[in-house]
Write an enzyme that holds these catalytic residues in place. Structure first.
Site, PDB file in Angstrom:
ATOM      1  N   HIS A 269      10.413  -0.179   8.937  1.00 42.84           N
ATOM      2  CA  HIS A 269       9.345  -1.175   9.012  1.00 42.84           C
ATOM      3  C   HIS A 269       9.386  -2.163   7.837  1.00 42.84           C
ATOM      4  O   HIS A 269       9.896  -3.276   7.957  1.00 42.84           O
ATOM      5  CB  HIS A 269       7.985  -0.484   9.065  1.00 42.84           C
ATOM      6  CG  HIS A 269       7.720   0.283  10.318  1.00 42.84           C
ATOM      7  ND1 HIS A 269       7.768  -0.292  11.575  1.00 42.84           N
ATOM      8  CD2 HIS A 269       7.384   1.584  10.519  1.00 42.84           C
ATOM      9  CE1 HIS A 269       7.474   0.613  12.486  1.00 42.84           C
ATOM     10  NE2 HIS A 269       7.239   1.754  11.877  1.00 42.84           N
TER      11      HIS A 269
ATOM     12  N   ASP B 159       0.850  -1.197   0.000  1.00 42.73           N
ATOM     13  CA  ASP B 159       0.000   0.000   0.000  1.00 42.73           C
ATOM     14  C   ASP B 159       0.888   1.251   0.000  1.00 42.73           C
ATOM     15  O   ASP B 159       0.845   2.049   0.915  1.00 42.73           O
ATOM     16  CB  ASP B 159      -0.940   0.012   1.214  1.00 42.73           C
ATOM     17  CG  ASP B 159      -0.201  -0.057   2.553  1.00 42.73           C
ATOM     18  OD1 ASP B 159       0.999  -0.436   2.557  1.00 42.73           O
ATOM     19  OD2 ASP B 159      -0.796   0.270   3.599  1.00 42.73           O
TER      20      ASP B 159
END
Length: 314
Positions: free
Chosen positions: A240, A10
């Protein structure tokens, strides 16, 4: 041999870091990018995925996926983290390419059936596409090599609630389906990604040696770095999504524990990834018969960042 991967994404600043990392790694063959709502709406996620393939100069298909959670109402997109464009409000030009006609779930099923036992799914986003692929063809759980996902947390605090990480809380019902399916899941959650901080010093060196991809990453990361530096005592941003690619390239960077995971799908603990370590038993039955997830607990941050920089500047 290269390892075949599908990246479910995303994009997202940290997604861009991970995707360029994968494109640059000679050990990996990216079969495609599948997109999902999360950091941005799914239509923008698709455009951003296409932008990344064009910046990197690679011919990798992009398939658009689910636009809303499977059960709960959608949460607001985190513009304050990634910017309204997902890339730190740098206003990058529209992509020239288009997504393929297959949906993300259909693309995942097609590729897994084409290469049985060879495909690793790298999930950097809410897990609706993986859950939808399981609905379309439950047998793929036995044909996927591994699911490596950035999401969840076993012991670290959450980043959306005290117990919940963003990708999981955005579609908790889908996440529970993914963690309880029969494939091997490796969770790279906040337990380790909060141990790694990347700052402008590394990004500037990458930009110098890799002006196109490195320059893009540096520019779009400034909004992201400001968000983290304003809220935490760090000079940079947490690493991340790209930690998943580091795991694929060198699993020895990480210390793992094993045990089944269930996801809380309602109430104050919505989105919590509840980890039951192997070897312990409980009177509550919710973890019985659930396959063990590999949960990353510790990471060698210096070696990881060295691997990232070396791969990005090779």
């Amino acid at each position: 041999m290269t390892r075949k991967i599908i990246i479910d994404t995303d994009p997202g600043v940290d997604d861009a870091m991970a995707i360029f990392f994968a494109f640059q790694a000679k050990e990996l063959e990216v079969l495609g990018l599948t997109t999902v709502f999360g950091n941005v709406p799914v239509s923008l996620a698709t455009d951003n995925a296409l932008r990344l393939t064009e910046i990197a100069g690679v011919d990798v298909p992009v398939a658009e996926g689910v636009s809303v959670p499977s059960v709960i109402a959608p949460r607001p997109h985190p513009d304050f983290v990634h910017g309204t464009d997902g890339f730190g409000n740098i206003d990058w030009p529209a992509p020239k390419g288009k997504a393929v006609t297959l949906s993300a779930a259909e693309f995942i099923v097609e590729q897994v059936r084409k290469y049985p036992g060879e495909v690793t799914i790298v999930a950097l986003a809410p897990l609706g596409n993986l859950a939808k692929a399981l609905e379309l063809d439950p047998e793929i759980a036995n044909l996927v090599d591994e699911v490596v996902l950035m999401g969840g947390t076993a012991h670290e605090f959450g980043n959306v609630s005290p117990v919940a990480e963003a990708n999981v809380i955005n579609d908790p019902h889908a996440a529970d389906k993914v963690f309880t399916a029969s494939w091997q899941v490796t969770m790279i959650g906040l337990d380790v990604t909060h141990q790694v901080v990347i700052g402008n010093t590394i990004l500037e060196r990458i930009k110098e040696k890799q002006p196109e991809q490195g320059g893009f990453l540096y520019d779009c990361a400034q909004h992201y770095i400001k968000f983290y530096s304003d809220r935490f005592p760090i000079d940079g941003c947490y690493f991340h999504d790209a930690s998943t690619i580091a795991y694929l390239l060198d699993p020895s960077l990480f210390t793992l524990e094993r045990g089944p995971i269930r996801v809380a799908c309602e109430g104050i603990a919505l989105g919590q990834t509840i980890f039951a370590p192997e070897g312990l038993s409980y009177p509550e039955p919710h973890w019985e018969g659930i396959p063990s997830t590999q949960v990353c607990m510790e990471v060698d941050d210096e070696r990881l960042l060295k691997l990232y920089e070396e791969t990005m500047t090779a």
